[in-house]
Design an enzyme around this catalytic site. Structure first.
Site, mmCIF file in Angstrom:
data_model
loop_
_atom_site.group_PDB
_atom_site.id
_atom_site.type_symbol
_atom_site.label_atom_id
_atom_site.label_comp_id
_atom_site.label_asym_id
_atom_site.label_seq_id
_atom_site.Cartn_x
_atom_site.Cartn_y
_atom_site.Cartn_z
ATOM 1 N N GLU A 24 2.737 -5.826 -3.045
ATOM 2 C CA GLU A 24 2.860 -4.692 -2.354
ATOM 3 C C GLU A 24 3.975 -4.510 -1.407
ATOM 4 O OE1 GLU A 24 0.097 -1.162 -0.125
ATOM 5 O OE2 GLU A 24 -0.758 -2.647 -1.419
ATOM 6 N N ASP A 70 0.187 8.582 -1.128
ATOM 7 C CA ASP A 70 -0.398 8.824 0.185
ATOM 8 C C ASP A 70 -0.888 10.180 0.759
ATOM 9 O OD1 ASP A 70 -0.299 9.158 3.450
ATOM 10 O OD2 ASP A 70 -0.316 7.027 3.268
ATOM 11 N N LYS A 130 -2.564 -9.329 3.454
ATOM 12 C CA LYS A 130 -1.257 -9.147 4.355
ATOM 13 C C LYS A 130 -0.328 -10.504 4.399
ATOM 14 C CE LYS A 130 -2.001 -4.674 5.089
ATOM 15 N NZ LYS A 130 -0.907 -3.587 4.780
ATOM 16 N N GLU A 132 3.485 4.009 -0.178
ATOM 17 C CA GLU A 132 2.810 4.506 0.917
ATOM 18 C C GLU A 132 3.883 5.190 1.993
ATOM 19 O OE1 GLU A 132 1.733 1.356 4.320
ATOM 20 O OE2 GLU A 132 1.211 0.554 2.192
ATOM 21 N N HIS A 167 -2.952 4.543 -1.387
ATOM 22 C CA HIS A 167 -2.984 3.914 -0.166
ATOM 23 C C HIS A 167 -3.881 4.756 0.815
ATOM 24 C CE1 HIS A 167 -1.168 3.934 4.118
ATOM 25 N NE2 HIS A 167 -1.460 2.656 3.862
ATOM 26 N N ASP A 178 0.480 -8.001 0.174
ATOM 27 C CA ASP A 178 1.053 -6.772 0.534
ATOM 28 C C ASP A 178 2.175 -7.216 1.903
ATOM 29 O OD1 ASP A 178 2.086 -4.250 1.732
ATOM 30 O OD2 ASP A 178 0.102 -3.635 2.217
#
Length: 409
Positions: A244, A296, A190, A273, A323, A218
């Site tokens: 992402e 998703d 992240k 997502e 996701h 992400d």
């Protein structure tokens, strides 16, 4: 044989206090409590089978989705299950085209999350009545003549579907808590809150996993377009496969601009997502705005809408990497991605499915990971059923767990 009239639809607000451990934290969602609007459907059939469905939320707001589920229930209760499955497209349209409810959509937001929860429960019940695992049920539905289906099914049973982990680097984890899962070769980090901290964390993770394993980034929609390009360029030294959600999920042209700018760096763009519906995916694909498509199981309108997106990804030759960072998402999406491999894409090239190691113990049929791969589920249904004790204890706010937590606050 499909049987029974739906006599009851119940929905509850189930929340897990994951924010206490920093699980799921990212640049835009620092304190998520993984939660679900959890639906149970009953019929008057003598088999006593129930359908279980859910949609994923982050705590506050789950009560809004619960209200939306209750508002949709009039389209479900008293319907024959055979009537639904014989015209599933029509039933989907009925749920998403309510003349009043669609005004707070259409096919997006809380009402669409509620639609997913209801439809997930219907699919679970149908597969159970047929005595089939969901991905096998879908394989039978899609009789498209794609050769080699039996061989790919056997390959899945032997080797499983490749997974990657996000649990190694939630943004709220201190460095000493960054776990690396044995045998995993694909890791996601992240990023997006602080550039210098991102550089430090990416360097740390890259040193931990070595130069040959796959690293993804992400940002969870944190940046503007120009900012995203500049930020990711400064992280390029760590050789990420993709970035992402670099910007707003609604900014189709912004994603396209980012994607084009990152081509010389060998970095792809992944998103999906928080894409509201199949139309957003269609535009992303047409604009060449993504390199990896992330369906998703609870954001789109259940299996119905995900099928259309899988088929579009096949048409545009874009790999699907679902996701699954949320409660129950791994359990559900494993069926969709295994089905995609067997009956739609027929390929594992550049494909993997997200896995997070949280909350599986609360499900009756939890996902199984071996050698960094999803083991195909064996039990009939959609793997959506929570353990009764867990659903009761974590119901918000009256459940035992929340009563204890709230009494301390």
């Amino acid at each position: 044989m499909v049987r029974g009239r739906i006599t009851r639809l119940a929905v509850s607000d189930v929340r897990f206090p994951t924010s206490l451990g920093g699980h799921g934290s990212d640049a835009m969602h620092p304190d998520p409590d993984y939660s679900a609007a959890y639906v149970v459907i009953e019929t008057d059939a003598s088999d006593g089978l129930k359908g279980y469905g859910l949609t994923f939320t982050l705590g506050k707001g789950t009560e809004v989705v619960v209200c939306a589920v209750n508002a949709l229930s009039s389209h479900v209760v008293n319907k024959d299950l055979e009537e639904i499955v014989s015209n599933f497209r029509g039933f989907y349209r009925e749920l998403t085209s309510d003349g009043q409810l669609r005004w707070i959509g259409p096919e997006k937001g809380a009402v669409h999350l509620a639609t997913a929860a209801v439809l997930n429960a219907v699919w679970d019940l149908w597969a159970k009545q047929e005595g089939k695992v969901m991905y096998l049920e879908l394989n039978e539905i899609l009789q498209n003549g794609l050769i080699g289906k039996k061989e790919r099914e056997e390959q899945m049973l032997k080797h499983g579907y490749p997974a990657y982990t996000t649990s190694c680097a939630w943004l709220g984890y201190p460095d000493h808590d960054l776990p690396l899962i044995a045998n995993v070769s694909r890791f996601k980090v992240k990023v997006g809150a602080d550039l210098q901290d991102d550089i430090r964390r990416c360097r740390l993770i890259r040193e931990m996993i070595g130069p040959d394993k796959t690293l993804m980034l992400d940002a969870n929609q944190r940046w503007e377009v120009k900012e995203a390009i500049e930020w990711v360029t400064k992280l390029a030294e760590f050789k990420p496969l993709w970035i992402e959600e670099p910007t707003s999920p609604d900014d189709i042209l912004g994603h396209a601009a980012i994607s084009k700018a990152l081509v010389p760096l060998g970095i792809g763009v992944a998103t999906g997502e928080q894409c509201h519906n199949r139309v957003i995916f269609k535009q992303l694909l047409q604009a060449k705005a993504l390199s990896y498509l992330q369906i998703d199981s609870c954001r789109l309108g259940s299996v119905n809408e995900n099928l259309s997106v899988l088929l579009m990804a096949k048409k545009f030759q874009i790999p699907v990497c679902p996701h699954a960072g949320g409660v129950g998402l791994c359990e559900l999406v494993q069926h969709l991605i295994i089905f995609d491999y067997i009956s739609v894409s027929g390929s594992l090239e550049n494909r993997m499915c997200e896995y997070v190691d949280h909350l599986h113990e609360h499900f009756r049929y939890p996902v199984v990971i071996k050698k960094a791969s999803y083991v195909p589920p064996q039990d009939a249904g959609y793997s959506t059923e929570m353990k009764e004790d867990s659903a009761r204890k974590y119901q918000f706010p009256q459940g035992e767990i929340w009563q204890k937590l709230l009494s301390k606050s």
